[in-house]
Design an enzyme around this catalytic site. Sequence first.
Site, PDB file in Angstrom:
ATOM      1  N   GLU A 224       3.886  -5.448   7.558  1.00 11.38           N
ATOM      2  CA  GLU A 224       2.958  -4.486   8.169  1.00 11.38           C
ATOM      3  C   GLU A 224       3.223  -4.281   9.663  1.00 11.38           C
ATOM      4  OE1 GLU A 224       2.181  -6.682   5.873  1.00 11.38           O
ATOM      5  OE2 GLU A 224       0.678  -5.872   4.499  1.00 11.38           O
TER       6      GLU A 224
ATOM      7  N   ALA B  45       0.852  -1.199   0.000  1.00 12.14           N
ATOM      8  CA  ALA B  45       0.000   0.000   0.000  1.00 12.14           C
ATOM      9  C   ALA B  45       0.880   1.239   0.000  1.00 12.14           C
ATOM     10  CB  ALA B  45      -0.887  -0.008   1.241  1.00 12.14           C
TER      11      ALA B  45
ATOM     12  N   GLY C  85       0.667  -5.466   0.359  1.00 14.70           N
ATOM     13  CA  GLY C  85      -0.368  -5.668  -0.661  1.00 14.70           C
ATOM     14  C   GLY C  85       0.180  -6.241  -1.962  1.00 14.70           C
TER      15      GLY C  85
ATOM     16  N   GLU D  79       0.266  -9.800  -1.340  1.00  9.88           N
ATOM     17  CA  GLU D  79      -1.130 -10.254  -1.260  1.00  9.88           C
ATOM     18  C   GLU D  79      -1.761 -10.365  -2.644  1.00  9.88           C
ATOM     19  OE1 GLU D  79      -2.460  -8.743   3.143  1.00  9.88           O
ATOM     20  OE2 GLU D  79      -2.357  -7.244   1.584  1.00  9.88           O
TER      21      GLU D  79
HETATM   22  N1  COA Z   1       4.496   3.364  -0.081  1.00 10.01           N
HETATM   23  C1  COA Z   1       4.915   4.562  -0.493  1.00 10.01           C
HETATM   24  N2  COA Z   1       6.135   4.786  -0.996  1.00 10.01           N
HETATM   25  C2  COA Z   1       6.969   3.748  -1.054  1.00 10.01           C
HETATM   26  C3  COA Z   1       6.604   2.449  -0.636  1.00 10.01           C
HETATM   27  C4  COA Z   1       5.300   2.276  -0.133  1.00 10.01           C
HETATM   28  N3  COA Z   1       4.844   1.085   0.267  1.00 10.01           N
HETATM   29  N4  COA Z   1       7.650   1.629  -0.816  1.00 10.01           N
HETATM   30  C5  COA Z   1       8.629   2.369  -1.342  1.00 10.01           C
HETATM   31  N5  COA Z   1       8.230   3.645  -1.487  1.00 10.01           N
HETATM   32  C6  COA Z   1       8.985   4.770  -2.026  1.00 10.01           C
HETATM   33  C7  COA Z   1       9.982   5.327  -1.021  1.00 10.01           C
HETATM   34  O1  COA Z   1       9.355   6.190  -0.124  1.00 10.01           O
HETATM   35  C8  COA Z   1      10.938   6.017  -1.948  1.00 10.01           C
HETATM   36  O2  COA Z   1      10.351   7.223  -2.376  1.00 10.01           O
HETATM   37  P1  COA Z   1      11.233   8.589  -2.426  1.00 10.01           P
HETATM   38  O3  COA Z   1      12.341   8.273  -3.424  1.00 10.01           O
HETATM   39  O4  COA Z   1      10.275   9.598  -2.934  1.00 10.01           O
HETATM   40  O5  COA Z   1      11.755   8.818  -1.060  1.00 10.01           O
HETATM   41  C9  COA Z   1      10.978   5.106  -3.162  1.00 10.01           C
HETATM   42  O6  COA Z   1       9.782   4.333  -3.122  1.00 10.01           O
HETATM   43  C10 COA Z   1      12.155   4.144  -3.163  1.00 10.01           C
HETATM   44  O7  COA Z   1      12.108   3.428  -1.948  1.00 10.01           O
HETATM   45  P2  COA Z   1      13.347   3.386  -0.914  1.00 10.01           P
HETATM   46  O8  COA Z   1      12.780   3.060   0.440  1.00 10.01           O
HETATM   47  O9  COA Z   1      14.167   4.598  -1.041  1.00 10.01           O
HETATM   48  O10 COA Z   1      14.150   2.151  -1.518  1.00 10.01           O
HETATM   49  P3  COA Z   1      14.991   1.068  -0.723  1.00 10.01           P
HETATM   50  O11 COA Z   1      15.688   0.263  -1.747  1.00 10.01           O
HETATM   51  O12 COA Z   1      15.824   1.702   0.341  1.00 10.01           O
HETATM   52  O13 COA Z   1      13.898   0.154   0.015  1.00 10.01           O
HETATM   53  C11 COA Z   1      11.849  -1.117   0.212  1.00 10.01           C
HETATM   54  C12 COA Z   1      12.922  -0.532  -0.739  1.00 10.01           C
HETATM   55  C13 COA Z   1      10.742  -1.668  -0.673  1.00 10.01           C
HETATM   56  C14 COA Z   1      12.458  -2.222   1.059  1.00 10.01           C
HETATM   57  C15 COA Z   1      11.317  -0.004   1.127  1.00 10.01           C
HETATM   58  O14 COA Z   1      10.922   1.105   0.320  1.00 10.01           O
HETATM   59  C16 COA Z   1      10.142  -0.402   1.976  1.00 10.01           C
HETATM   60  O15 COA Z   1      10.314  -1.031   2.994  1.00 10.01           O
HETATM   61  N6  COA Z   1       8.909  -0.022   1.560  1.00 10.01           N
HETATM   62  C17 COA Z   1       7.728  -0.227   2.355  1.00 10.01           C
HETATM   63  C18 COA Z   1       7.252  -1.652   2.269  1.00 10.01           C
HETATM   64  C19 COA Z   1       6.053  -1.861   3.171  1.00 10.01           C
HETATM   65  O16 COA Z   1       6.088  -1.661   4.359  1.00 10.01           O
HETATM   66  N7  COA Z   1       4.941  -2.315   2.560  1.00 10.01           N
HETATM   67  C20 COA Z   1       3.723  -2.586   3.267  1.00 10.01           C
HETATM   68  C21 COA Z   1       2.882  -1.390   3.337  1.00 10.01           C
HETATM   69  S1  COA Z   1       1.426  -1.626   4.334  1.00 10.01           S
END
Ligand code: COA
Length: 260
Positions: A134, A66, A111, A114
Amino acid sequence: MTSLVLRETIEPGIERLTFNRPDKMNALSTPLVREFEGHLDAIAADRSIRAVILTGAGERSFVAGADIGEYRGRKTAAFIAYQQESRRIFSKLENLPQATIAAIRGYALGGGFEIALCCDILICAKSGRMGLPEGLLGLSPGGGGTQRLTRAVGKYLASDIMLAGRRITGERAFQVGLAAECVEDAALLETAIARARAVKKLAPRAVAEMKALIRGAPDTALEPGLTAEQGTLFALYETDDAQEGIDSFLEKREPHFEGK
Ligand code: COA
C-alpha cells in the site's frame, strides 16, 4: 452473471470459496467483497460445514488486493465506507466458527494477504508472493495488515514487508511459521483438502473454542488467558462429544462427533 466468488462443496463438511476475477488478479471490487460476505454468512449458519478453503481463480493470483481502479476519483466518504465494510467482513471471516484454510498461489497482496491473515491455516504454493504494498500507492493497509501481520511474525519482518514493500515467497512464509506448508503449485489444493480432512476428525465445538482462544491469545495477559482456557476445557468436558471422544479412544474405534 458470473459469480465473483464461487462456492463449491468439495465433500460433505468441506467448502471451497474461490475469488473469481482472474483477469484482474482477483482484486477485491465492492461487489466481490459483498458476495464474499454473503457466502460467509451462509457458511457461519451451517454447522455441518467443518472447514472452508479459500482460493483464487487462475494460476497467477490468490487476491491482488483492493480494486485500485475503484480508488481513482472516489470521494473520501465512499473510500472510508469501503474500508470499513472490508474490515467488518474480514473480521467476520476471522470469527467464523469453522476452520479456514487459505491456499495461496501467486500474488496475495494488500487485502488479499489481509484475508489470508484472517484464516486459521495458510498453505502456500511455491509461486506464493505475499506483501502489503500500500505504501507504493501513498497509502497504508486498512484491512488489518499492520496489526495481524505484526502479531503473526513480529515487528522486524512485518516492517521489512511493509516499509520496504518486500514480498515474501511461499517458502519463506513456511520458514517463518506463517504458512503451515509450502508445496508445488500442482499440489496446493490437495494439500489444503488434506488439512481440511484432518480438521474434520476433531470435534466441531472443540475446534471452534480453540480457534477463539488462539485468536484472543496475543491480546490476553497470561493468567486471564489460562483461566479462559480452563473455562473452555471444563465446558467441553461436559459435552457429549467429549464423552464420545474418550469412549472411542478407549474402545479403539473412530469417534462419531455430533457437535453436542
Ligand atoms: N486492482 C485493480 N486491478 C488490478 C489489481 C488491483 N489491485 N492488481 C492487478 N490488477 C489488474 C491490472 O490492472 C491488469 O489489468 P489490465 O489487464 O486490464 O490492465 C491485470 O490485473 C493484470 O495485472 P498486471 O499488473 O498487468 O500483471 P503483472 O504480472 O504485471 O503484475 C501484480 C501483477 C499483482 C504485481 C500487479 O498487478 C500489482 O502490483 N497489482 C497491485 C497490487 C496492490 O498494490 N495491491 C494493494 C492494493 S491497496
